[in-house]
Design an enzyme around this catalytic site. Structure first.
Site, PDB file in Angstrom:
ATOM      1  N   SER A  40      -9.933  49.031  86.063  1.00  0.00           N
ATOM      2  CA  SER A  40     -10.170  50.210  85.575  1.00  0.00           C
ATOM      3  C   SER A  40     -11.025  51.348  86.032  1.00  0.00           C
ATOM      4  O   SER A  40     -12.540  51.525  85.687  1.00  0.00           O
ATOM      5  CB  SER A  40     -10.685  49.906  83.902  1.00  0.00           C
ATOM      6  OG  SER A  40     -11.934  49.332  84.032  1.00  0.00           O
ATOM      7  N   GLN A 159     -12.453  47.191  76.305  1.00  0.00           N
ATOM      8  CA  GLN A 159     -12.167  46.281  77.668  1.00  0.00           C
ATOM      9  C   GLN A 159     -12.822  45.050  77.580  1.00  0.00           C
ATOM     10  O   GLN A 159     -12.385  43.853  78.111  1.00  0.00           O
ATOM     11  CB  GLN A 159     -12.405  47.113  78.829  1.00  0.00           C
ATOM     12  CG  GLN A 159     -12.324  46.389  79.979  1.00  0.00           C
ATOM     13  CD  GLN A 159     -12.384  47.284  81.194  1.00  0.00           C
ATOM     14  OE1 GLN A 159     -11.781  48.039  81.775  1.00  0.00           O
ATOM     15  NE2 GLN A 159     -13.731  47.195  81.944  1.00  0.00           N
ATOM     16  N   GLU A 160     -14.334  45.085  77.264  1.00  0.00           N
ATOM     17  CA  GLU A 160     -15.192  43.741  77.571  1.00  0.00           C
ATOM     18  C   GLU A 160     -16.085  43.616  76.155  1.00  0.00           C
ATOM     19  O   GLU A 160     -16.573  44.490  75.766  1.00  0.00           O
ATOM     20  CB  GLU A 160     -16.133  43.977  78.618  1.00  0.00           C
ATOM     21  CG  GLU A 160     -15.063  44.343  79.808  1.00  0.00           C
ATOM     22  CD  GLU A 160     -16.141  44.690  80.988  1.00  0.00           C
ATOM     23  OE1 GLU A 160     -17.122  44.483  81.024  1.00  0.00           O
ATOM     24  OE2 GLU A 160     -15.557  45.095  82.314  1.00  0.00           O
ATOM     25  N   ASP A 238     -18.149  46.943  76.447  1.00  0.00           N
ATOM     26  CA  ASP A 238     -17.496  48.124  77.549  1.00  0.00           C
ATOM     27  C   ASP A 238     -16.336  48.623  76.842  1.00  0.00           C
ATOM     28  O   ASP A 238     -15.491  47.850  77.013  1.00  0.00           O
ATOM     29  CB  ASP A 238     -17.590  47.403  78.936  1.00  0.00           C
ATOM     30  CG  ASP A 238     -16.775  48.598  79.993  1.00  0.00           C
ATOM     31  OD1 ASP A 238     -16.767  49.725  79.528  1.00  0.00           O
ATOM     32  OD2 ASP A 238     -16.713  48.234  81.198  1.00  0.00           O
ATOM     33  N   GLU A 282     -21.051  50.298  76.687  1.00  0.00           N
ATOM     34  CA  GLU A 282     -20.823  50.939  78.117  1.00  0.00           C
ATOM     35  C   GLU A 282     -19.433  51.890  77.541  1.00  0.00           C
ATOM     36  O   GLU A 282     -18.593  51.573  77.042  1.00  0.00           O
ATOM     37  CB  GLU A 282     -20.474  49.901  79.060  1.00  0.00           C
ATOM     38  CG  GLU A 282     -20.085  50.728  80.378  1.00  0.00           C
ATOM     39  CD  GLU A 282     -19.676  49.348  81.415  1.00  0.00           C
ATOM     40  OE1 GLU A 282     -20.551  48.249  81.174  1.00  0.00           O
ATOM     41  OE2 GLU A 282     -18.963  49.675  82.180  1.00  0.00           O
ATOM     42  N   LYS A 334     -21.866  49.561  90.836  1.00  0.00           N
ATOM     43  CA  LYS A 334     -20.971  48.734  91.734  1.00  0.00           C
ATOM     44  C   LYS A 334     -20.895  49.139  93.035  1.00  0.00           C
ATOM     45  O   LYS A 334     -20.591  50.256  93.334  1.00  0.00           O
ATOM     46  CB  LYS A 334     -19.586  49.097  90.883  1.00  0.00           C
ATOM     47  CG  LYS A 334     -19.534  48.441  89.562  1.00  0.00           C
ATOM     48  CD  LYS A 334     -18.246  49.167  89.034  1.00  0.00           C
ATOM     49  CE  LYS A 334     -17.801  48.447  87.538  1.00  0.00           C
ATOM     50  NZ  LYS A 334     -16.948  49.313  86.881  1.00  0.00           N
ATOM     51  N   HIS A 362     -20.017  43.112  88.805  1.00  0.00           N
ATOM     52  CA  HIS A 362     -18.739  42.498  89.507  1.00  0.00           C
ATOM     53  C   HIS A 362     -17.732  43.369  89.224  1.00  0.00           C
ATOM     54  O   HIS A 362     -17.808  44.662  88.885  1.00  0.00           O
ATOM     55  CB  HIS A 362     -18.339  41.195  89.154  1.00  0.00           C
ATOM     56  CG  HIS A 362     -17.966  41.209  87.932  1.00  0.00           C
ATOM     57  ND1 HIS A 362     -17.288  40.117  87.377  1.00  0.00           N
ATOM     58  CD2 HIS A 362     -18.161  41.963  86.757  1.00  0.00           C
ATOM     59  CE1 HIS A 362     -16.872  40.324  86.137  1.00  0.00           C
ATOM     60  NE2 HIS A 362     -17.558  41.382  85.607  1.00  0.00           N
ATOM     61  N   ARG A 363     -16.587  43.279  89.907  1.00  0.00           N
ATOM     62  CA  ARG A 363     -15.456  43.933  89.618  1.00  0.00           C
ATOM     63  C   ARG A 363     -14.255  43.038  88.934  1.00  0.00           C
ATOM     64  O   ARG A 363     -14.361  41.737  89.111  1.00  0.00           O
ATOM     65  CB  ARG A 363     -14.742  44.549  91.037  1.00  0.00           C
ATOM     66  CG  ARG A 363     -15.391  45.646  91.490  1.00  0.00           C
ATOM     67  CD  ARG A 363     -16.058  46.776  90.628  1.00  0.00           C
ATOM     68  NE  ARG A 363     -15.082  47.539  90.207  1.00  0.00           N
ATOM     69  CZ  ARG A 363     -14.781  48.890  90.144  1.00  0.00           C
ATOM     70  NH1 ARG A 363     -15.297  49.637  91.268  1.00  0.00           N
ATOM     71  NH2 ARG A 363     -13.891  49.594  89.598  1.00  0.00           N
ATOM     72  N   SER A 364     -13.178  43.617  88.366  1.00  0.00           N
ATOM     73  CA  SER A 364     -12.207  42.653  87.665  1.00  0.00           C
ATOM     74  C   SER A 364     -11.510  41.835  88.885  1.00  0.00           C
ATOM     75  O   SER A 364     -11.147  40.769  88.648  1.00  0.00           O
ATOM     76  CB  SER A 364     -11.453  43.357  86.855  1.00  0.00           C
ATOM     77  OG  SER A 364     -10.798  44.521  87.418  1.00  0.00           O
TER      78      SER A 364
HETATM   79  P1  PGA Z   1     -13.178  47.144  86.861  1.00  0.00           P
HETATM   80  O1  PGA Z   1     -13.893  46.821  85.207  1.00  0.00           O
HETATM   81  O2  PGA Z   1     -13.679  46.155  87.646  1.00  0.00           O
HETATM   82  O3  PGA Z   1     -11.796  46.804  86.247  1.00  0.00           O
HETATM   83  O4  PGA Z   1     -13.150  48.629  86.928  1.00  0.00           O
HETATM   84  C1  PGA Z   1     -15.214  46.770  85.222  1.00  0.00           C
HETATM   85  C2  PGA Z   1     -15.813  47.744  84.285  1.00  0.00           C
HETATM   86  O5  PGA Z   1     -15.388  48.946  83.948  1.00  0.00           O
HETATM   87  O6  PGA Z   1     -17.159  47.852  84.074  1.00  0.00           O
HETATM   88 ZN    ZN Z   2     -16.983  49.560  82.649  1.00  0.00          ZN
END
Ligand code: PGA
Ligand code: ZN
Length: 425
Positions: A40, A159-160, A238, A282, A334, A362-364
Site C-alpha cells: 500500500s 488495513q492493520e 492503520d 494511522e 519508512k 517495516h514494510r509489508s
Molecule cells: P505497506 O504497508 O508496507 O504495504 O505500505 C504499511 C503501511 O501502510 O503502514
Molecule cells: Zn500505513
C-alpha cells in the site's frame, strides 16, 4: 574508506525480488543490507526501480543492481563510510532526480544502509550504538495481528489492527504480553469459526464481516489473555484510507457502503468510543484528501495519536508542509519511502522538533534484515511497528530488540512510553 560497493537480486517475504547491497571497506570490513518493499505504497514515495518485461512478473531489480555495481560503485570508491551524510549526498547528486527515479531508491537505500553497517562494524560497535550514541531507550512496539486491506484477501477495509503493550516492566515483559494475546486471539477466532491463516505481516487474515468485528475480536482476546484493555494492552489501527478513497466522488467506499468524509469521521469516532483502548489511528483519510485529514486532526488530535503515512512518505518537504497545515500529530517513518538514512534522520528530526511523535515502520514485503530495530533505538523514535509476533521476517526485529535490551540492561527506565496526553474518552 569504501573499496567496493556491490549488489545482488534477492527475494523478500512475498517472494518478490529485492536488492541486497554490500559495502566493502579497504580493511576488508563488510556491511550488508536488504531492502524492503511496500504494497500500500504512497504516491509520493521515492521510486522503487523494477525491470518490467516478462521476467519475474516484471518485478526484477537487475537494473537497480546494475546501477549499484557500476555508477554507484565508481562514485563511492575511496569515500569515507563514517560520513553518512556525504555518502548519501553523493548518491542523491549522482541520481539527479527529485525522487531517485534514475538509479532507483531501492539501489540507493541498500547502499546507504550497508554503509552504516560497515562503519559500525569497522568501529566494533553495534549498529544502534554507532548511529545513536548513548542514552538510548527501547521503543513501544505495535503489532499488526489482524491483517486487512491490501495485505489480505478478506473483506475488511481497514488495513492493520495492532496491539501494543502499555504497562510493562521491560521490553521483554511487554513482548510476552503481546505473544500471549496473539495466541489467545487465535483461539478466539477458531472458537468463532474463522480461519487463522496469516496475512502479509504475520497477523491473522480471517474473513470477518467488518472492521468493527475485528476490533471486537482484539478486545475479547486481550481480556481472555488476562489483560486490562487500555491499561496493559492498547489498540491502534492503520486505515490506509488511500486504498478505499473514491477519486471521482471524493467519498470513501468502505466495506460495502459509501461514506462522505464527515460520515467516515463519525464512523471512526464511534469506534473510538466503543473501544476506548484505541490510542492511535494511522491514515484515517486518503493521501489525496489533506483537507479532511487536517479537519479530523483539528477535532480529535488532542484525544488520540493520529499518524500520517501515505500523505508524507517520510519526505522532509512533505512533513514540513503537513506540520504547517496541521495534519496529524505523529509521522510514520519508512526508510525506503525516501531512500537514504540521512534523509530519514532529517524526517525524524523535523517531526520531533515540532512536537510530533514518530513511529518507525517495516514494510509489508520484508527481509531478514533487522536494520529498523537498531534504527528505532538509535533515533529514540519511541515507537516501532514491525508486524505480528509471527513470521521470521517480522519476529527477527523483535528478537534484535531483546538482544539490545540485554546489552543496554533495562530496569524499566530505558523504556519509551506512549504519550499519555492523548487519550480518548
Ligand atoms: P505497506 O504497508 O508496507 O504495504 O505500505 C504499511 C503501511 O501502510 O503502514
Ligand atoms: Zn500505513
Amino acid at each position: 574508506v569504501i573499496e567496493q560497493v556491490k549488489a545482488r537480486e534477492i527475494f523478500d517475504s512475498r517472494g518478490n525480488p529485492t536488492v541486497e547491497a554490500d559495502v566493502v571497506l579497504s580493511d576488508g570490513t563488510l556491511g550488508r543490507a536488504e531492502v524492503p518493499s511496500g504494497a500500500s505504497t504512497g504516491e509520493k514515495e521515492a521510486v522503487e526501480l523494477r525491470d518490467g518485461g516478462d521476467r519475474l512478473q516484471g518485478k526484477g531489480v537487475l537494473k537497480a543492481v546494475n546501477n549499484v555495481n557500476t555508477e554507484i560503485n565508481k562514485a563511492l570508491h575511496g569515500v569515507s563510510p563514517f560520513n553518512q551524510a556525504n555518502v548519501d549526498q553523493i548518491m542523491i547528486d549522482l541520481d539527479g532526480t527529485p525522487n531517485k527515479a534514475r538509479l532507483g531508491a531501492n539501489a540507493i537505500l541498500g547502499v546507504s544502509m550497508a554503509t552504516a553497517r560497515a562503519a559500525a562494524e569497522a568501529t566494533h560497535q553495534p549498529l544502534y550504538r554507532y548511529l545513536g550514541g548513548t542514552d538510548l531507550e527501547l521503543p513501544q512496539t505495535f503489532h499488526n495481528i489482524i491483517n486487512g486491506g491490501e495485505h489480505a484477501d478478506n473483506a475488511i477495509d481497514i488495513q492493520e489492527f495492532l496491539i501494543t503493550p502499555v504497562e510493562r516492566t521491560s521490553f521483554r515483559d511487554g513482548f510476552e504480553k503481546i505473544v500471549n494475546t496473539y495466541h489467545t486471539l487465535k483461539k478466539v477466532l477458531e472458537d468463532a469459526g474463522y480461519s487463522t491463516g496469516l496475512g502479509d505481516e504475520g497477523g491473522f487474515a480471517p474473513d470477518l464481516k467488518s472492521s468493527e468485528e475485528a476490533l471486537q475480536m482484539l478486545h475479547d482476546a486481550i481480556i481472555k489473555a488476562g489483560y486490562v484493555p487500555g491499561k496493559e494492552i492498547a489498540i491502534a489501527f492503520d486505515a490506509a484510507a488511500s486504498y478505499f478513497f473514491n477519486r471521482e466522488t471524493k467519498n470513501y467506499d468502505f466495506e460495502g457502503k459509501t461514506y462522505t468524509p464527515d460520515e467516515l469521521g463519525e464512523y471512526y469516532v464511534g469506534l473510538l468510543k466503543k473501544f476506548p483502548e484505541i490510542i492511535s489511528v494511522e491514515d484515517p483519510y486518503s493521501e489525496d484528501d489533506w483537507d479532511n485529514f487536517i479537519k479530523f486532526t483539528k477535532n480529535y488530535g488532542d484525544k488520540v495519536q493520529i499518524i500520517t503515512d501515505d500523505p508524507v512518505c517520510t519526505n522532509p518537504k512533505l512533513i514540513r508542509e503537513a506540520i504547517e497545515r496541521g495534519m496529524a500529530n505523529s509521522v510514520l517513518i519508512k526508510l525506503n519511502q525516501i531512500g537514504t538514512v540521512t534523509e530519514t534522520l532529517e524526517a525524524i528530526r523535523i517531526a520531533r522538533k515540532n512536537g510530533y511523535t514518530t513511529m518507525i515502520s517495516h514494510r509489508s514485503g520484508e527481509t531478514g534484515d533487522t536494520f529498523v530495530a537498531d534504527f528505532t533505538v538509535a533515533t529514540n523514535a519511541a515507537q516501532l511497528k514491525s508486524g505480528a509476533p509471527a513470521r521470521s521476517e517480522r519476529v527477527e526485529k523483535y528478537n534484535e530488540l531483546l538482544r539490545i535490551e540485554e546489552e543496554l540492561g533495562t530496569d524499566g527506565t530505558r523504556l519509551a512510553h506512549f504519550p499519555d496526553n492523548v487519550k480518548f474518552d
